[in-house]
Scaffold this active site. Structure first.
Site, PDB file in Angstrom:
ATOM      1  N   GLY A 164       0.821  -1.212   0.000  1.00  0.00           N
ATOM      2  CA  GLY A 164       0.000   0.000   0.000  1.00  0.00           C
ATOM      3  C   GLY A 164       0.849   1.254   0.000  1.00  0.00           C
ATOM      4  O   GLY A 164       0.738   2.095  -0.873  1.00  0.00           O
ATOM      5  N   PHE A 165       1.666   1.422   1.053  1.00  0.00           N
ATOM      6  CA  PHE A 165       2.591   2.549   1.189  1.00  0.00           C
ATOM      7  C   PHE A 165       1.876   3.892   1.204  1.00  0.00           C
ATOM      8  O   PHE A 165       2.477   4.928   0.935  1.00  0.00           O
ATOM      9  CB  PHE A 165       3.653   2.520   0.077  1.00  0.00           C
ATOM     10  N   GLY A 181       1.375  -5.730   4.651  1.00  0.00           N
ATOM     11  CA  GLY A 181       2.676  -6.343   4.479  1.00  0.00           C
ATOM     12  C   GLY A 181       3.579  -6.359   5.691  1.00  0.00           C
ATOM     13  O   GLY A 181       4.491  -7.181   5.759  1.00  0.00           O
ATOM     14  N   ARG A 235       9.923  -1.234  22.256  1.00  0.00           N
ATOM     15  CA  ARG A 235       9.934  -2.693  22.340  1.00  0.00           C
ATOM     16  C   ARG A 235       9.698  -3.294  20.956  1.00  0.00           C
ATOM     17  O   ARG A 235       8.780  -2.902  20.239  1.00  0.00           O
ATOM     18  CB  ARG A 235       8.814  -3.131  23.281  1.00  0.00           C
ATOM     19  N   PRO A 263      11.057  -9.613  16.029  1.00  0.00           N
ATOM     20  CA  PRO A 263      12.335  -9.193  15.436  1.00  0.00           C
ATOM     21  C   PRO A 263      12.456  -9.498  13.951  1.00  0.00           C
ATOM     22  O   PRO A 263      12.994  -8.676  13.197  1.00  0.00           O
ATOM     23  CB  PRO A 263      13.368  -9.977  16.256  1.00  0.00           C
ATOM     24  N   LYS A 264      11.982 -10.643  13.507  1.00  0.00           N
ATOM     25  CA  LYS A 264      12.108 -10.979  12.089  1.00  0.00           C
ATOM     26  C   LYS A 264      11.289 -10.014  11.233  1.00  0.00           C
ATOM     27  O   LYS A 264      11.758  -9.520  10.199  1.00  0.00           O
ATOM     28  CB  LYS A 264      11.646 -12.416  11.833  1.00  0.00           C
ATOM     29  N   GLN A 269      10.739  -4.996   7.904  1.00  0.00           N
ATOM     30  CA  GLN A 269      10.248  -3.630   7.740  1.00  0.00           C
ATOM     31  C   GLN A 269      11.396  -2.664   7.475  1.00  0.00           C
ATOM     32  O   GLN A 269      11.300  -1.767   6.623  1.00  0.00           O
ATOM     33  CB  GLN A 269       9.515  -3.195   9.010  1.00  0.00           C
ATOM     34  N   GLY A 298       7.089   1.486  10.886  1.00  0.00           N
ATOM     35  CA  GLY A 298       6.879   1.415   9.447  1.00  0.00           C
ATOM     36  C   GLY A 298       7.341   2.636   8.677  1.00  0.00           C
ATOM     37  O   GLY A 298       7.885   2.512   7.580  1.00  0.00           O
ATOM     38  N   GLU A 299       7.168   3.824   9.234  1.00  0.00           N
ATOM     39  CA  GLU A 299       7.509   5.052   8.505  1.00  0.00           C
ATOM     40  C   GLU A 299       8.979   5.440   8.665  1.00  0.00           C
ATOM     41  O   GLU A 299       9.634   5.873   7.709  1.00  0.00           O
ATOM     42  CB  GLU A 299       6.623   6.212   8.983  1.00  0.00           C
TER      43      GLU A 299
END
Length: 713
Positions: free
Chosen positions: A217-218, A445, A603, A607-608, A613, A679-680
């Protein structure tokens, strides 16, 4: 409760469905009686449609309707005139996609053209100060800049960027008994329901939106665009379900974009490297019919706390579609201007760029005068520099080579506001010991389905395999838009709060039940592990508690919101991005060798997925720095490179080595699970780090994005 699932590097719980093709995206749902719609786009930037010929299209086999009258719809732009090139002027509905596509090609329109301006750099176009981005000033920035011993004053530009996720905008609409169901590629199902209901003049409760799977999407799916409303309108008009999927070219016309921008960034500094003045002026392109703004001035006025600071934000309305959020909206570009200027300042001062930034670490948020919740930016610099090998950087530009190639290293700071919004969740435990959690969020995603499950599993004291997080339905409990890096902090906190309440309800029932082994126990002494409620000498289970009560399941709906936390603390994520590039001086080609970033994002739940991301954001930053730029023919507003053959995006050959690390920290003041948005921030800082590396390699300060080979020749 002891953490057992959060922090585990789990694979995505929906991965098998995605790779085997059983995950259904918006266009893939099989609806009985489905028809196909194709949108006809206008070919002028401004004017009206004086005549539209549809007879040829209606005469094509399989074509059922050609809809041209949209006066019953309330859209973001006027429906009685053309406001931008590509604006929908008709919808062809047919029995097959092929018939609808060919029918659309037979529709002919005649226009009454008006003079249009699509170039926001054209002379004589007035700019405006948007109401939500007033000018900001503290101290005496003009005087401090004039008297500063060391000054940097740069003009910078960036091209327009268009979204290019794999999945195209897609919508299926079905009406039943006056109620509308949509399967839509949306990053905000409940926002889409409200927008569509408003456009059609129906109750929000009569619209249900499904968006379980999104193919990227983004930001392109935050707003609800014309094609969604037109699909619903067409389905109502023809009395059968209709599917519309935009082509890649229509994607460029039919949704928003990261606007082109023009910047002035001026810094004044003491000889010791303390930034004393900052002046930032920025202007972006805009539509005439709606004002769009994002956080371009956020980091310049916040990040280094210069005592004398002024920012000015302007928009220039022209005859284009409205811009929209794109990953790192606004912040990524404002940060490009700031971090490029900081690198130039470090060069003028003969200071290491990391050292300059360390000397300008503020002790509080100088914009709000609030304390930082957490700010481990120093640790990000130290970790990033050590693991990247920053000490091997040559301070003198152009002094390191590899054969015929020039090699350079650059770095930049990254930051993004920790957005948290009101959210709700429903948690349910079944008699078989499994649990479900529901919220009307999405997963385009990042792995939301997995990470929220991890939070819920720990709160309920269940293994990961026993918990399912269900999303992608506007009828589920309220969730904010799946964007702005707010999903985990908001929906995750709602899930955590709700699951804690459900666990407490089971404990309450157990200690109050005379038939329970835990009867009479102190609730505070009861722990829950693997579905068992335990004290030191007795235990019960979720399943047994439900069976004794004669219940198949028990559920609770809960809410969480940040309240007034932002009036007490300044909460941001932070990062330090390091890049190494090679430059071919004969061809002007820049190649990424490696990028490493260290982040303070609270936090880390998974982790994966967090690492995924991070490197995904870096790929987007590579595109911004070196490749992506939308080209407009200003004679009519047509986008020239509206295809993946002509619009350049990074491919595997452009991305040799990317890596990231996360500082071990939590932010409990911001939200109950201690997270900050990820995410950003992962795209913020990448473009300036690359640009600064190019400067270190060549000695040429490039201030235009994307960096073109001709700029280095």
């Amino acid at each position: 409760m002891a953490t057992t699932v959060v922090g585990q590097p789990l694979s995505r719980v929906d991965a098998r469905r995605k790779v085997t093709g059983t995950a259904r995206y918006a266009a893939e749902h099989r609806i009985e009686g489905l028809l196909y719609g194709v949108i006809v786009n206008g070919t002028v930037a401004r004017g009206t449609v004086s005549r539209i010929a549809v007879d040829a299209a209606l005469g094509h086999p399989g074509v059922l309707r050609v809809l041209t009258d949209f006066s019953a719809l309330r859209l973001a732009h006027p429906v009685d005139r053309i406001a931008f090139y590509g604006q929908p002027i008709a919808v062809v509905v047919a029995e097959t996609l092929e018939a609808a596509t060919h029918g659309a090609s037979l529709v002919e329109a005649t226009y009454e053209r008006q003079d249009a301006v699509t170039d926001f750099d054209a002379p004589g176009i007035p700019s405006q100060t948007p109401a939500d981005e007033p000018d900001y000033s503290r101290g005496d920035p003009t005087g401090a800049l004039a008297s500063a011993p060391v000054k940097v004053d740069l003009e910078l530009t960036s091209a327009r960027e268009n979204h290019n996720p794999i999945e195209l905008p897609s919508t299926i609409a079905r009406w039943q008994d006056g109620r509308l169901t949509l399967w839509d590629k949306s990053q905000w199902a409940q926002g889409a329901a409200r927008t569509v209901a408003g456009a059609l003049g129906i109750a929000v409760g009569d619209v249900r939106v499904h968006n379980e799977f999104l193919g990227g999407g983004f930001g392109s799916g935050i707003q609800t665009y014309d094609h969604v409303m037109l699909t619903a309108f067409a389905a109502r008009e023809v009395g059968r379900p209709v599917k519309v999927v935009l082509t890649r070219r229509q994607f460029y016309y039919g949704t928003g974009f990261r606007p082109a921008s023009r910047h002035r960034m001026a810094l004044g500094s003491t000889a010791a490297g303390r930034v004393s003045a900052l002046v930032y002026e920025v202007r972006i392109e805009n539509a005439r019919y709606r004002t769009y703004t994002d956080g371009l001035t956020d980091l310049p006025k916040f990040l280094y706390g210069a005592p004398n600071t002024r920012t000015a934000y302007r928009v220039t309305p022209v005859d284009v579609h409205s811009p929209a959020s794109m990953r790192g909206p606004g912040v990524a570009l404002g940060n490009f201007a700031l971090e490029t200027a900081m690198d130039q300042l470090a060069h003028e001062l003969a200071l290491d760029p990391v050292e300059l930034r360390l000397r300008n670490e503020p002790t509080q948020d100088e914009v709000t005068q609030l304390p930082f919740s957490t700010r481990k930016l120093r640790e990000c610099y130290e970790t990033g520099a050590r693991r990247f090998g920053w000490s091997r950087r040559h301070a003198k530009p152009g002094s390191r080579t590899d054969g015929d190639l020039l090699i350079g290293m650059g770095m930049a700071t990254a930051s993004y506001h920790n957005n948290r919004r009101d959210s709700s969740a429903r948690a349910r435990i079944h008699a078989d010991g499994t649990a479900e959690v529901f919220a009307a969020t999405a997963d385009m995603g990042p792995g939301t389905t997995t990470s929220v499950m991890q939070v819920a599993a720990d709160a309920l004291g269940l293994p990961a395999s026993a918990v399912t997080f269900r999303l992608g339905d506007s009828s589920y409990p309220t969730a904010p838009l799946h964007a702005a890096a707010c999903t985990m902090a908001s929906v995750g906190s709602a899930a955590h709060t709700t699951c804690n309440a459900l666990r407490a309800e089971f404990i309450r029932r157990a200690v109050a039940d005379s038939n329970s082994p835990l009867h009479g126990a102190n609730p505070a002494d009861v722990q829950v592990r693997d579905g068992y409620l335990e004290t030191s000498d007795a235990r019960d289970s979720y399943g047994d508690i439900l069976r004794r009560a004669g219940l198949p399941s028990l559920d609770i709906t809960g809410n969480w919101g940040p309240g007034d936390a932002d009036s007490k603390i300044s909460t941001y994520g932070y990062g330090a991005v390091f890049a190494e590039v090679s430059v071919d001086p004969l061809l002007g080609l820049v190649r990424i060798r490696r990028i490493f970033a260290a982040y303070d994002v609270g936090r880390v739940i998974s982790p994966k997925l967090a690492h995924s991301q991070a490197i995904g954001g870096m790929v987007g930053g590579i595109g911004m720095a070196l490749l992506e730029g939308t080209v407009t023919d200003h004679r009519d507003g047509r986008i020239v490179n509206a295809s993946l053959a002509d619009y350049l995006v990074p491919v595997n050959a452009d991305v040799p080595e990317l890596n990231a690390a996360f500082i071990n920290t939590e932010d409990p003041q911001a939200d109950p699970i201690g997270v900050k948005g990820l995410g950003e921030i992962t795209i913020v800082g990448v473009a300036p780090a690359i640009g600064n590396a190019v400067f270190n390699a060549t000695g040429k300060r490039l201030t235009d994005l994307p960096i073109r080979p001709e700029a280095l020749l």
